[in-house]
Motif scaffolding. Sequence first.
Motif, PDB file in Angstrom:
ATOM      1  N   LEU A  88       9.595  -2.290  24.060  1.00 39.73           N
ATOM      2  CA  LEU A  88      10.198  -2.222  22.729  1.00 39.73           C
ATOM      3  C   LEU A  88      10.650  -3.634  22.348  1.00 39.73           C
ATOM      4  N   PRO A  89       9.904  -4.339  21.514  1.00 36.78           N
ATOM      5  CA  PRO A  89      10.213  -5.739  21.232  1.00 36.78           C
ATOM      6  C   PRO A  89      11.615  -5.940  20.663  1.00 36.78           C
ATOM      7  N   ALA A  90      12.253  -6.986  21.156  1.00 37.38           N
ATOM      8  CA  ALA A  90      13.581  -7.384  20.684  1.00 37.38           C
ATOM      9  C   ALA A  90      13.728  -8.870  20.958  1.00 37.38           C
ATOM     10  N   ASN A  91      14.640  -9.538  20.242  1.00 37.27           N
ATOM     11  CA  ASN A  91      14.906 -10.930  20.606  1.00 37.27           C
ATOM     12  C   ASN A  91      15.689 -10.959  21.916  1.00 37.27           C
ATOM     13  N   TRP A  92      15.791 -12.142  22.534  1.00 37.88           N
ATOM     14  CA  TRP A  92      16.376 -12.241  23.874  1.00 37.88           C
ATOM     15  C   TRP A  92      17.807 -11.711  23.897  1.00 37.88           C
ATOM     16  N   LYS A  93      18.610 -12.099  22.926  1.00 37.56           N
ATOM     17  CA  LYS A  93      20.018 -11.691  22.934  1.00 37.56           C
ATOM     18  C   LYS A  93      20.141 -10.176  22.764  1.00 37.56           C
ATOM     19  N   SER A  94      19.322  -9.593  21.892  1.00 35.55           N
ATOM     20  CA  SER A  94      19.353  -8.145  21.707  1.00 35.55           C
ATOM     21  C   SER A  94      18.875  -7.430  22.969  1.00 35.55           C
ATOM     22  N   ALA A  95      17.884  -8.007  23.650  1.00 37.73           N
ATOM     23  CA  ALA A  95      17.406  -7.424  24.907  1.00 37.73           C
ATOM     24  C   ALA A  95      18.517  -7.444  25.959  1.00 37.73           C
ATOM     25  N   GLN A  96      19.250  -8.545  26.028  1.00 36.09           N
ATOM     26  CA  GLN A  96      20.364  -8.634  26.975  1.00 36.09           C
ATOM     27  C   GLN A  96      21.404  -7.546  26.698  1.00 36.09           C
ATOM     28  N   ILE A  97      21.754  -7.370  25.425  1.00 35.38           N
ATOM     29  CA  ILE A  97      22.737  -6.356  25.051  1.00 35.38           C
ATOM     30  C   ILE A  97      22.201  -4.954  25.363  1.00 35.38           C
ATOM     31  N   SER A  98      20.901  -4.742  25.112  1.00 30.66           N
ATOM     32  CA  SER A  98      20.290  -3.453  25.410  1.00 30.66           C
ATOM     33  C   SER A  98      20.388  -3.122  26.893  1.00 30.66           C
ATOM     34  N   CYS A  99      20.116  -4.101  27.749  1.00 29.19           N
ATOM     35  CA  CYS A  99      20.235  -3.879  29.194  1.00 29.19           C
ATOM     36  C   CYS A  99      21.670  -3.528  29.567  1.00 29.19           C
ATOM     37  N   ARG A 100      22.624  -4.226  28.991  1.00 29.01           N
ATOM     38  CA  ARG A 100      24.041  -3.949  29.265  1.00 29.01           C
ATOM     39  C   ARG A 100      24.390  -2.493  28.929  1.00 29.01           C
ATOM     40  N   ASN A 101      23.780  -1.970  27.858  1.00 31.79           N
ATOM     41  CA  ASN A 101      24.110  -0.627  27.388  1.00 31.79           C
ATOM     42  C   ASN A 101      23.330   0.474  28.102  1.00 31.79           C
ATOM     43  N   ARG A 102      22.287   0.096  28.829  1.00 37.29           N
ATOM     44  CA  ARG A 102      21.453   1.101  29.480  1.00 37.29           C
ATOM     45  C   ARG A 102      22.069   1.620  30.776  1.00 37.29           C
ATOM     46  N   PHE A 103      22.861   0.809  31.433  1.00 39.14           N
ATOM     47  CA  PHE A 103      23.437   1.197  32.712  1.00 39.14           C
ATOM     48  C   PHE A 103      24.580   0.256  33.026  1.00 39.14           C
ATOM     49  N   LYS A 104      25.591   0.754  33.719  1.00 43.29           N
ATOM     50  CA  LYS A 104      26.722  -0.095  34.071  1.00 43.29           C
ATOM     51  C   LYS A 104      26.246  -1.260  34.952  1.00 43.29           C
ATOM     52  N   ASN A 105      26.744  -2.436  34.640  1.00 42.58           N
ATOM     53  CA  ASN A 105      26.425  -3.657  35.379  1.00 42.58           C
ATOM     54  C   ASN A 105      24.942  -4.020  35.358  1.00 42.58           C
ATOM     55  N   ALA A 106      24.204  -3.584  34.314  1.00 44.17           N
ATOM     56  CA  ALA A 106      22.799  -3.973  34.176  1.00 44.17           C
ATOM     57  C   ALA A 106      22.696  -5.313  33.451  1.00 44.17           C
ATOM     58  N   TYR A 107      21.562  -5.972  33.637  1.00 41.68           N
ATOM     59  CA  TYR A 107      21.342  -7.306  33.082  1.00 41.68           C
ATOM     60  C   TYR A 107      19.841  -7.535  32.963  1.00 41.68           C
ATOM     61  N   LEU A 108      19.443  -8.601  32.305  1.00 50.18           N
ATOM     62  CA  LEU A 108      18.024  -8.952  32.235  1.00 50.18           C
ATOM     63  C   LEU A 108      17.544  -9.420  33.605  1.00 50.18           C
ATOM     64  N   ALA A 109      16.318  -9.079  33.963  1.00 51.23           N
ATOM     65  CA  ALA A 109      15.806  -9.283  35.317  1.00 51.23           C
ATOM     66  C   ALA A 109      15.792 -10.744  35.733  1.00 51.23           C
ATOM     67  N   ASN A 110      16.092 -10.952  37.007  1.00 54.71           N
ATOM     68  CA  ASN A 110      16.066 -12.286  37.620  1.00 54.71           C
ATOM     69  C   ASN A 110      14.798 -12.473  38.437  1.00 54.71           C
ATOM     70  N   GLU A 111      14.312 -13.702  38.490  1.00 59.40           N
ATOM     71  CA  GLU A 111      13.167 -14.048  39.329  1.00 59.40           C
ATOM     72  C   GLU A 111      13.579 -15.204  40.229  1.00 59.40           C
ATOM     73  N   TYR A 112      14.043 -14.882  41.416  1.00 60.00           N
ATOM     74  CA  TYR A 112      14.566 -15.898  42.323  1.00 60.00           C
ATOM     75  C   TYR A 112      13.473 -16.600  43.120  1.00 60.00           C
ATOM     76  N   ASN A 113      12.267 -16.009  43.149  1.00 61.28           N
ATOM     77  CA  ASN A 113      11.200 -16.589  43.960  1.00 61.28           C
ATOM     78  C   ASN A 113       9.842 -16.070  43.481  1.00 61.28           C
ATOM     79  N   GLN A 114       8.791 -16.606  44.093  1.00 64.58           N
ATOM     80  CA  GLN A 114       7.431 -16.243  43.696  1.00 64.58           C
ATOM     81  C   GLN A 114       7.157 -14.758  43.909  1.00 64.58           C
ATOM     82  N   ALA A 115       7.670 -14.216  45.010  1.00 66.47           N
ATOM     83  CA  ALA A 115       7.408 -12.810  45.320  1.00 66.47           C
ATOM     84  C   ALA A 115       7.963 -11.899  44.232  1.00 66.47           C
ATOM     85  N   LYS A 116       9.182 -12.163  43.780  1.00 67.86           N
ATOM     86  CA  LYS A 116       9.779 -11.329  42.732  1.00 67.86           C
ATOM     87  C   LYS A 116       9.007 -11.500  41.421  1.00 67.86           C
TER      88      LYS A 116
END
Length: 394
Positions: free
Chosen positions: A261-289
């Motif tokens: 569901l397309p959204a701008n970055w800030k709206s996507a961040q807010i959407s993640c926050r509202n979907r579940f407690k302590n949710a956030y936009l996904a992190n990629e700490y390494n190549q495997a992730k």
Amino acid sequence: MFVPSVHFRDSSSRIDKKACSNAALVDRPCGTNLSSLWLDVVAVIDNSDGMTSQSMQSVIATLSTVFEFGTVIGTDPSNPRTTRVGIVTYNEQATVKADLDKYQGVTDFANSVSADIGRASQNSTSYLETGLAAAEQLFIATQGTARDYYKKVIIVFASTYEGNDNLDPVPTAERLTSSGVTIITVAYVQTANVLRGLEKVATPHQNFTNAGQENAELITKIQNSLLQANCFCGSLWTQYRVSFADEHSQKFGVCNQLVNLPANWKSAQISCRNRFKNAYLANEYNQAKHDFLVASVQKAGFPQPLSYHIGLFYNVNKWVWDQPEGWNQQDVSWTYWTPGFPLSSGSNSAGINYQYNQGAAWKNIPLFTYAANYICEVASCDTDNFCTADDYYG
């Protein structure tokens, strides 16, 4: 959790992959606190004459030791982090020795389990299918309770493998595993027939033996399997694991939700926050992730060219990862920029994965004007993070 890292950078004609001199970030592991285990477990024990008296005593000792590290046995209205344990023995037929509500407390379990398991019988026939079917009925008998979403585990201890047609254990095992039950098997006789048969019954990577060095590690292996079974995601989330191709590979304590569901970055961040407690936009700490998430969106059918927001953004003169509101942001310690990026960060302070060759790589874009799909992330349910039924079905 942090691990040492080294410097490396590709040439300018290729994607910039960089591990900073600071310690590299890694994804959250599954909880490892056995005292907070919350499962429903049924031990299914072969007591045909192929199981010697010594083997039966070994099973009793193994089960007692697996749960002796502070695991709360039974049910407690004031503490949802408890594990119920049932006992089924089988030879030609199965016998329920303890249903899932019998043992109330670790002392009760320790005092009763030896007598309940008993000794090997004089019956030479051993049909595992009957034991699995009896365990299945124990789970069914408690459906509709507050523990419905608790993960279910069967631990099989067997000396032989028999059964054809309606006594073939494989269809029953497949029905159980397809419903989310983890089946751990322990072979007490090391013939090719027994090992091959139990491997067909067990959840992949969960077939063990009590032979040689494996016996010395058996309790630890069973405990690790229980901890992995107790590490899971809500019904709308997918768990990050070591191998995308192998859904039974070792799991991390991280869950992702793909949002088409397309959204701008800030709206996507807010959407993640509202979907579940302590949710956030996904992190990629390494190549495997990174590769795991690319494979996930490709399988999910995200439109091409791929374009989806992740939790990368520029803040106070550095690139950081999104975190739950109120938590400290994590500095980026590995990068995967498309050649020519990042652009000047002034008005391009959000990170996105964009189609690159057969996969995707990072670009930086405006925070409020570039619409794309996105991936949310949250900690898994496990022994360190209890989830309610509302959290799970959410």
